[in-house]
Design an enzyme around this catalytic site. Structure first.
Site, mmCIF file in Angstrom:
data_model
loop_
_atom_site.group_PDB
_atom_site.id
_atom_site.type_symbol
_atom_site.label_atom_id
_atom_site.label_comp_id
_atom_site.label_asym_id
_atom_site.label_seq_id
_atom_site.Cartn_x
_atom_site.Cartn_y
_atom_site.Cartn_z
ATOM 1 C CE LYS A 221 -18.828 10.507 -4.489
ATOM 2 N NZ LYS A 221 -17.656 9.427 -5.309
ATOM 3 N NE ARG A 255 -24.148 7.207 -7.524
ATOM 4 C CZ ARG A 255 -23.833 6.848 -5.920
ATOM 5 N NH1 ARG A 255 -23.089 7.434 -5.837
ATOM 6 N NH2 ARG A 255 -24.385 5.914 -5.048
#
Length: 278
Positions: A221, A255
């Site tokens: 991210k 995840r």
């Protein structure tokens, strides 16, 4: 700490890995990468072989400012893939990354096991009731607004307190609607700036107040690659570093795009936790 997936109890007292399968053309890291059945099957087989417990399928990009797509387009993207994976991997535990209750219902009826909702029922008011009727685990994430508006909604008076209050309200409503297995996702990058993301990671253990499994979605991210001034494709090492912190602060599910490396994090952190002095 267990969740019931299609009749099997999954023990989350030992952290598990959820592998990401994006079938969108515009996801921030792997958009458009898996374009045909062969590529999809090969990637899923790789993630399962490397140790993924769950495969999370998304057909609507939730990156900041992502283009909105119609329900029918999302359904046409995701349902055939669910059917393909169930046909080829009958025991696979599929998580459906959607905020639309009709998509969730169709996919669960097609063999998926979990609903993963970035909006925790805020975008589709029918979602929580539908999940309750389906009797499947529900991942509820913290977010404000929509993927199109969330980046402008990062003002908080007391950041961690507001997240805990949000989950307390959502959990209470989900229980009322018959959802037994709830996983909370604090939503790294969703209606949060970089400083808030790192504050959240540092204090993630405060979410253990709810006594529910916590999912950490940090993989590649912007809080990683922008901080390091690199591209998402170069952010595996940073992801591994922050996944380790997440595990030490209570994450039960990672995840990730990179399953093997996440499993290595879990193995090493478990060794730290199980070590003895003397």
């Amino acid at each position: 700490m267990t969740i019931n997936c299609k009749g099997s109890l999954i023990d989350l007292s030992t952290p598990k890995v959820m592998g990401i399968l994006n079938i969108t053309p515009d996801s921030f890291y792997d958009g458009g990468k898996y374009k045909n059945e062969s590529d999809i099957l090969q990637q899923v087989e790789k993630m399962l072989t490397e140790g993924a417990t769950f495969i999370d399928i998304g057909a609507y990009s939730s990156r900041p400012g992502a283009k909105e797509i119609a329900i029918e387009e999302e359904k046409s993207r995701i349902v055939p893939i669910v059917e393909l994976l169930i046909a080829n991997f009958p025991e696979v535990l599929l998580s459906i990354d959607t905020f639309r209750s009709s998509i969730a219902k169709t996919c669960i009826e097609s063999g998926a096991a979990i609903v993963n909702d970035i909006s925790a029922g805020n975008i589709d008011k029918n979602m929580i009731e539908v999940v309750g009727s389906l009797k499947v685990p529900y991942i509820m994430m913290h977010m404000r607004g929509t993927p199109q508006t969330m980046q402008s909604l990062d003002q908080y008076d007391n950041f961690m307190n507001e997240l805990n209050y949000y989950f307390a309200e959502k959990i209470k409503y989900a229980r009322k609607k018959g959802i037994d297995d709830i996983i909370i996702d604090p939503g790294f990058g969703f209606a949060k700036n970089s400083r808030q993301n790192f504050t959240l990671l540092k204090n993630m253990n405060l979410l253990s107040f709810h006594e529910l499994p916590i999912l950490a979605g940090l993989s590649r991210k912007s809080m990683i690659y922008k901080t390091l001034k690199i591209e998402p494709s170069q952010a595996l090492n940073g992801t591994t570093s922050l996944n380790t912190v997440a595990l030490l602060n209570g994450a039960a599910i990672l995840r990730v795009h990179d399953v093997k490396e996440a499993l290595e994090c879990i193995t090493l952190v478990n060794s730290i936790k199980e070590s003895e002095i003397g």
